[in-house]
Motif scaffolding. Sequence first.
Motif, PDB file in Angstrom:
ATOM      1  N   THR A 197       0.834  -1.190   0.000  1.00 47.50           N
ATOM      2  CA  THR A 197       0.000   0.000   0.000  1.00 47.50           C
ATOM      3  C   THR A 197       0.871   1.243   0.000  1.00 47.50           C
ATOM      4  N   THR A 198       0.307   2.318  -0.543  1.00 40.12           N
ATOM      5  CA  THR A 198       0.992   3.607  -0.546  1.00 40.12           C
ATOM      6  C   THR A 198       0.199   4.668   0.200  1.00 40.12           C
ATOM      7  N   VAL A 199      -0.944   4.288   0.785  1.00 37.90           N
ATOM      8  CA  VAL A 199      -1.821   5.282   1.401  1.00 37.90           C
ATOM      9  C   VAL A 199      -2.156   4.957   2.850  1.00 37.90           C
ATOM     10  N   HIS A 200      -1.684   3.834   3.396  1.00 37.08           N
ATOM     11  CA  HIS A 200      -2.035   3.454   4.755  1.00 37.08           C
ATOM     12  C   HIS A 200      -0.794   3.402   5.642  1.00 37.08           C
ATOM     13  N   THR A 201      -1.049   3.548   6.939  1.00 40.26           N
ATOM     14  CA  THR A 201       0.017   3.357   7.920  1.00 40.26           C
ATOM     15  C   THR A 201       0.110   1.877   8.271  1.00 40.26           C
ATOM     16  N   VAL A 202       1.151   1.527   9.004  1.00 37.03           N
ATOM     17  CA  VAL A 202       1.336   0.127   9.358  1.00 37.03           C
ATOM     18  C   VAL A 202       0.244  -0.323  10.326  1.00 37.03           C
ATOM     19  N   TYR A 203       0.030   0.439  11.388  1.00 36.79           N
ATOM     20  CA  TYR A 203      -0.908   0.017  12.424  1.00 36.79           C
ATOM     21  C   TYR A 203      -1.470   1.261  13.096  1.00 36.79           C
ATOM     22  N   SER A 204      -2.795   1.264  13.301  1.00 37.78           N
ATOM     23  CA  SER A 204      -3.458   2.413  13.921  1.00 37.78           C
ATOM     24  C   SER A 204      -4.238   2.024  15.171  1.00 37.78           C
ATOM     25  N   GLY A 205      -3.870   0.911  15.807  1.00 39.26           N
ATOM     26  CA  GLY A 205      -4.495   0.519  17.061  1.00 39.26           C
ATOM     27  C   GLY A 205      -5.721  -0.360  16.933  1.00 39.26           C
TER      28      GLY A 205
END
Length: 256
Positions: free
Chosen positions: A89-97
Amino acid sequence: MVASKARVSFKQYMQYTKQYTKWGIKLFVMADVNGYTIDFKICTGKSKFSSGKGMSFDVVTSLVNQDYLGDDDLLFVKWIDTREVSMCTTVHTVYSGETVLRWQTTEDGQKQRVPVPRPTAVRQYNKYMGGVDTSDQMLGTKSVHRKTRKWYMTIFQHFLDIAVTNSFLLHKELCAIHQNKPMTWQNFQELLAVQLTGIPLDVSPKERFDHLPVPVSGIQDPSKKASMGRRCCVRCKKSTPWTPSARSVMWAYACN
């Protein structure tokens, strides 16, 4: 898959598929979560302009706007669920909780549901996947497809189904914006047919179909052959003693 057994070089056979359509013409489709068909591409076999990276790569890069691919840092995520799930992916973070409940066996042999961290890309994929399946379900409901000997007419009828389905989805979106109740799928198709043919639905069948098939030949002499005056039907290619009146022919062309 558009069902067809026409003798064309790009006809496909899907042996290991759960769909009831195994013979036909394959389409690669890009659709949104609501089933709106954004773009499609007919599979015609091995391409002369192949990139050498596989058909999946070529199909995705030809349908998706390439400005969305590789315009930022590329994140690769591998999540261990029932099996390994890998995503780029190029639009998401690794982890958001975010977490998801999964069954695990404790030390004393008991099974309980425990929260397991889930990457953001996996949640977004599960939320927006299935658009092509939704599109297929709508296309298969009240389709305009009619039996034909021409493979290109089968494709054309499928394109009509796509256009009608997209129009209905736009109708629902506009009704949601204006806070109006949308029409049902059947009512929308009936209204569309009325507007295209110019024949209102409140007219009785007797007024619309004021004609009957007429015999080709008026000869009633029993000594004549039974095939006297028969003609070949332009649709089924069979010999028939009946022919439609001029008005019925005009109605058939209007319906088609």
